[in-house]
Scaffold this active site. Structure first.
Site, PDB file in Angstrom:
ATOM      1  N   ASN A   1      -7.249   3.984   9.612  1.00  0.00           N
ATOM      2  CA  ASN A   1      -6.742   2.769  10.248  1.00  0.00           C
ATOM      3  C   ASN A   1      -6.772   2.836  11.773  1.00  0.00           C
ATOM      4  O   ASN A   1      -6.935   1.819  12.433  1.00  0.00           O
ATOM      5  CB  ASN A   1      -5.316   2.480   9.775  1.00  0.00           C
ATOM      6  CG  ASN A   1      -4.429   3.707   9.752  1.00  0.00           C
ATOM      7  OD1 ASN A   1      -4.804   4.759   9.202  1.00  0.00           O
ATOM      8  ND2 ASN A   1      -3.259   3.597  10.335  1.00  0.00           N
TER       9      ASN A   1
ATOM     10  N   GLN B   1      -7.698   0.405   4.080  1.00  0.00           N
ATOM     11  CA  GLN B   1      -8.496  -0.133   5.179  1.00  0.00           C
ATOM     12  C   GLN B   1      -9.956  -0.382   4.788  1.00  0.00           C
ATOM     13  O   GLN B   1     -10.662  -1.097   5.506  1.00  0.00           O
ATOM     14  CB  GLN B   1      -8.452   0.810   6.392  1.00  0.00           C
ATOM     15  CG  GLN B   1      -7.087   0.882   7.077  1.00  0.00           C
ATOM     16  CD  GLN B   1      -6.677  -0.424   7.767  1.00  0.00           C
ATOM     17  OE1 GLN B   1      -7.483  -1.321   8.001  1.00  0.00           O
ATOM     18  NE2 GLN B   1      -5.395  -0.532   8.083  1.00  0.00           N
TER      19      GLN B   1
ATOM     20  N   THR C   1      10.620  -7.360 -11.935  1.00  0.00           N
ATOM     21  CA  THR C   1       9.927  -8.621 -12.187  1.00  0.00           C
ATOM     22  C   THR C   1       8.737  -8.742 -11.242  1.00  0.00           C
ATOM     23  O   THR C   1       8.851  -8.485 -10.051  1.00  0.00           O
ATOM     24  CB  THR C   1      10.894  -9.800 -12.018  1.00  0.00           C
ATOM     25  OG1 THR C   1      11.940  -9.650 -12.985  1.00  0.00           O
ATOM     26  CG2 THR C   1      10.193 -11.135 -12.241  1.00  0.00           C
TER      27      THR C   1
ATOM     28  N   SER D   1      -3.959  -2.689  -0.457  1.00  0.00           N
ATOM     29  CA  SER D   1      -2.866  -3.560  -0.016  1.00  0.00           C
ATOM     30  C   SER D   1      -3.379  -4.961   0.278  1.00  0.00           C
ATOM     31  O   SER D   1      -4.453  -5.127   0.865  1.00  0.00           O
ATOM     32  CB  SER D   1      -2.230  -2.953   1.236  1.00  0.00           C
ATOM     33  OG  SER D   1      -1.166  -3.744   1.688  1.00  0.00           O
TER      34      SER D   1
ATOM     35  N   CYS E   1       4.972   5.124  22.972  1.00  0.00           N
ATOM     36  CA  CYS E   1       5.924   4.133  23.462  1.00  0.00           C
ATOM     37  C   CYS E   1       5.943   2.876  22.607  1.00  0.00           C
ATOM     38  O   CYS E   1       6.957   2.206  22.514  1.00  0.00           O
ATOM     39  CB  CYS E   1       5.606   3.784  24.905  1.00  0.00           C
ATOM     40  SG  CYS E   1       5.497   5.245  25.949  1.00  0.00           S
TER      41      CYS E   1
ATOM     42  N   GLY F   1       0.829  -1.193   0.000  1.00  0.00           N
ATOM     43  CA  GLY F   1       0.000   0.000   0.000  1.00  0.00           C
ATOM     44  C   GLY F   1       0.869   1.251   0.000  1.00  0.00           C
ATOM     45  O   GLY F   1       0.551   2.252  -0.653  1.00  0.00           O
ATOM     46  N   THR F   2       1.969   1.184   0.701  1.00  0.00           N
ATOM     47  CA  THR F   2       2.880   2.326   0.782  1.00  0.00           C
ATOM     48  C   THR F   2       3.456   2.672  -0.585  1.00  0.00           C
ATOM     49  O   THR F   2       3.472   3.838  -0.980  1.00  0.00           O
ATOM     50  CB  THR F   2       4.023   2.008   1.779  1.00  0.00           C
ATOM     51  OG1 THR F   2       3.442   1.788   3.071  1.00  0.00           O
ATOM     52  CG2 THR F   2       5.030   3.135   1.852  1.00  0.00           C
TER      53      THR F   2
ATOM     54  N   HIS G   1      -2.254  -7.459   2.305  1.00  0.00           N
ATOM     55  CA  HIS G   1      -2.187  -8.099   3.629  1.00  0.00           C
ATOM     56  C   HIS G   1      -3.252  -7.595   4.598  1.00  0.00           C
ATOM     57  O   HIS G   1      -3.290  -8.056   5.739  1.00  0.00           O
ATOM     58  CB  HIS G   1      -0.789  -7.972   4.229  1.00  0.00           C
ATOM     59  CG  HIS G   1      -0.417  -6.600   4.693  1.00  0.00           C
ATOM     60  ND1 HIS G   1      -0.414  -6.245   6.023  1.00  0.00           N
ATOM     61  CD2 HIS G   1      -0.041  -5.492   4.015  1.00  0.00           C
ATOM     62  CE1 HIS G   1      -0.032  -4.977   6.136  1.00  0.00           C
ATOM     63  NE2 HIS G   1       0.203  -4.500   4.929  1.00  0.00           N
TER      64      HIS G   1
END
Ligand SMILES: Cc1ncc(COP(=O)(O)O)c(C=O)c1O
Ligand SMILES: Cc1ncc(COP(=O)(O)O)c(C=O)c1O
Ligand code: FES
Ligand code: FES
Lengths: 123, 387, 387
Positions: B152, B180, B238, B200, B326, B72-73, B202
């Site tokens: 997301n 999403q 490819t 995307s 964090c 997706g990026t 995944h």
């Protein structure tokens, strides 16, 4: 990511809480940065008889707080002042690089609590 | 221990039927689609079949409008930077929103460094931008609008159709990041009125490392990587044949199941929202209460920090995620949470629970049982907590 | 019919042991390496293990020097354009060779459009460039040298070590495209003296859609795509975990087998060269007679056209490739064949036969039996042929 030792202290943190009428109290950090640590002490004959922490922070922050209280418990004030960020991280068998700053907080909070105690003594 | 995966916005398991198709192109059919011999022709056929599956799923009018990418990026980089560079003569202004994924925002930042001007539209408390905001931001230098379909982190669904109308009226190219939304809510490029759309694999029970860009015929665009002539000269290298086959199968299956899954999961979603807010005081629902992805639940719990919560839930076998600073090792919590007006302190205590097609009622029960004591325990440890 | 795959420079089958490792990360372990929970940590571990396997195979000093990409092409884009943009203040001159793959040449062309100056070194009749040529081309504006390790079309191995010395003496960053050499001949980044090296999974019995870039610590470089912080901020986008795991396993296996495979295949290679030249008149060996990849054989047959030859061999179950213009649908035959001094007419009749680890003596026999009548038949059809 975290060592077993870190996960042990995170899942079973030692000395959680706040001592009422503490002889010394120290708080460091800033909630907007995601971490605050507060340490309270009970001191008798220059020896840390009891120590408790409260922490708002990540797994490393909780584990370092727990570890620093365990390390300081029963030590003299002078010995406790020898505890460094590095020695806390080492006692936990290391921290991820991005989490080293959390160990700074723990030692800093202990120092702040001891300084508060010493200030009260001298007052 | 029970294992409950509630992090489908991060990534999904590969559906066994998708894996089966994919594995054929790993173990048996290994030709290079650019080869003329029968090994190559077989691979080419599989790639073009998958292209058709993607085109059909999103209502593209021709397979020539689909280019496969590695994520997706990468698709977002191609869409945004490819339009920006190709239309530089026309103007240098880009409109986007504070809700976007870093794939979009980082491209916009880079374009700013290269002399483009970017307007980042602010969000309301639910994470929405309006078509009106977009209309007001358009100048005669505007060459691209990029607004995501569904967020997301907080699940909010944007008014893409309305924004698409504004874009069309003003003749500005419009891209939506649908990573999403695809497979969860209806996605049709004509109904949404977009020129480009990115997705995307995944996130829809396909593998990691495969994505796609839809580009409407006639959209002024240029490639951003250079090499061979693959993907109709849009994306060299490819082809990831097995990944492409898997994406085709995955998007086809996701589209077929969408309605039923959405029905079931939105029931769970509404129950989770209701019961968590009831059971746990000092809790804030983030994102829109109704207008949100059917599988998406997100909260902020005051006085606690997200990574600790995440790790404690993990020890109970539950996978969730958090926008806490964090968790990422950065100093700033999620930009989306602060953009909807939460203080950094509150944003640190965020939890995102995203369900998937294999989750059951029992998973929900288990979570509702496990969460309150975890929050309680962390609050008892927190110097911020009153209790 | 016998099936003989002789097109390993185009792509290779996935080794069953590689497929087995890979499939685990498709069917079982599906976490996102960026997730903090145990699903994510498991994926992260697999990615870092593979990074170590790649680092070890090419002699990198640390895993921090390896970034995974989606192909050799993307890796070349990152290496070349990433160095060029980062060093623009220092200079704008790049040196490359006429032998390079389009992944490298197209990047250089793009950089020329963006104001860089590119010197494309000519080749000798064997496809070689010398360190001397490189040394003479260096100016005080030279920021990058990009010379491939081994050529895909004619198999010639370049004097990378000597070029590396010249690069170091002149303090110029040096990239080599090692897509064709890795796993076939020794590749060690310190021995070669390179700052960057790029490779691709599907040429070494790994899957398509995965590659890697080696970047020596301290090399001035910047990313060319923008998004999340993956791959130590060098290459954004959710990692292709299964592909990465496969590349790690594939490069490890290729390195282990390299010596034995090279011994066996170079025996076949030398026999093929000898017998084809003996059996078929008007045949030219392309590339270097000795200093070539152990699995690589390439010829030009006068009076015939490559695509026809390829299709006829395909009908006999044999996969080969050709640098003929007709195979690519372009008007120009392979730039490498013309760069070594062949006329376009001769270049049209090129054949490339690249062996792999599963090929046997019988495959060679079969090819030697099938080829002469195919050539004869095509020549009988050709108006160019004397006979
Ligand atoms: C909204 C959105 N856009 C883009 C992406 C990036 O996609 P990928 O992970 O395939 O690079 C993601 C996934 O993290 C996302 O959630
Ligand atoms: C020498 C060389 N460089 C680069 C590439 C490109 O690699 P990929 O096919 O992984 O994009 C190839 C393969 O075609 C090649 O042979
Ligand atoms: S408290 Fe935020 S990273 Fe440790
Ligand atoms: S003769 Fe038809 S493409 Fe070359």
């Amino acid at each position: 990511m975290y060592t077993e030792k870190v996960m042990d202290h995170f899942s079973n943190p030692r000395n959680v809480g706040e001592i009422e009428n503490a002889d010394g109290a120290g708080q460091v950090g800033n909630p907007s940065c995601g971490d605050i640590m507060k340490i309270t002490l009970k001191v008798e004959d220059n020896i840390i008889k009891d120590i408790k922490f409260k922490t708002f922070g990540c797994g490393a922050a909780v584990a370092t707080s727990s570890m620093v209280t365990e390390m300081a418990m029963g030590k003299t004030i002078e010995e406790a002042l020898q505890i460094t960020n590095k020695s806390v991280a080492e006692a936990l068998e290391g921290l991820p690089p991005a989490k080293m700053h959390c160990s700074n907080l723990a030692a800093d909070a202990l120092k702040a609590a001891i300084e508060d105690y010493l200030k009260k003594q001298n007052a | 221990m029970r294992k409950v995966y509630f992090d489908h916005s991060a990534t999904t398991p590969v559906d066994p039927a998708v894996a089966e198709e994919m594995i054929k192109y790993i173990t048996e059919h290994f030709g290079n689609p650019s080869s003329i011999h029968s090994w190559g022709r077989e691979a080419r056929k599989a790639v073009e079949k998958a292209r058709q599956q993607v085109a059909t799923a999103i209502g593209a009018s021709s397979i020539g409008e689909i280019a496969f990418t590695s994520s997706g990026t990468e698709a977002a980089n191609m869409a945004i930077r490819g339009v920006a560079y190709a239309n530089r003569q026309k103007g240098n202004h880009i409109i986007t929103s504070a809700a976007e994924h870093s794939a979009v925002l980082a491209c916009c930042k880079q374009l700013e460094r290269e002399g483009f001007t970017v307007t980042v539209l602010p969000l309301d408390q639910y994470g929405l931008v309006t078509a009106q905001q977009v209309a007001e931001a358009i100048t005669d230098k505007t060459i691209l609008i990029s607004i995501m379909h569904a967020n997301n982190e907080i699940g909010t669904i944007m008014p893409i159709k309305e924004i698409g109308e504004v874009a069309r009226e003003n003749k500005v190219i419009f891209h939506t990041d649908a990573v999403q939304s695809v497979g969860k809510i209806p996605v049709n490029v004509d109904e949404l009125g977009v020129n480009l759309l990115t997705l995307s694999g995944h996130k829809i029970y396909g593998p990691k490392g495969i994505g796609a860009m839809y580009i409407r015929k006639g959209t002024f665009w240029q490639p951003i990587t250079f090499g061979g002539g693959q993907e109709r000269r849009r994306r060299p290298g490819t082809e990831n044949v097995a990944g492409i086959v898997a994406l085709g199968k995955a998007i086809e299956m996701a589209t077929e199941r969408m309605y039923n899954d959405a029905q079931r999961l939105s029931g769970y979603r509404d129950r989770l929202i209701k019961e968590v807010l009831e059971k746990i005081p000092n809790t804030i629902l983030t994102g829109h209460p109704q207008n949100r992805l059917p599988n998406h639940v997100s909260f902020c719990f005051r006085f606690i920090e997200g990574e600790s919560m995440l790790l404690m839930l993990d020890m109970k076998g539950i996978a969730i995620s958090s926008g806490s600073a964090c968790t990422s090792g950065s100093l700033e919590p999620s930009h989306v949470l602060t953009a909807i007006g939460l203080s950094k302190e509150v944003a640190h205590g965020s939890l995102r629970l995203t369900m998937g097609k294999y989750n059951t009622e029992e998973d929900i029960e288990y979570f509702l049982e496990v969460l309150p004591p975890v929050i309680e325990r962390l609050r008892a440890m927190s110097p911020l907590s009153e209790g």
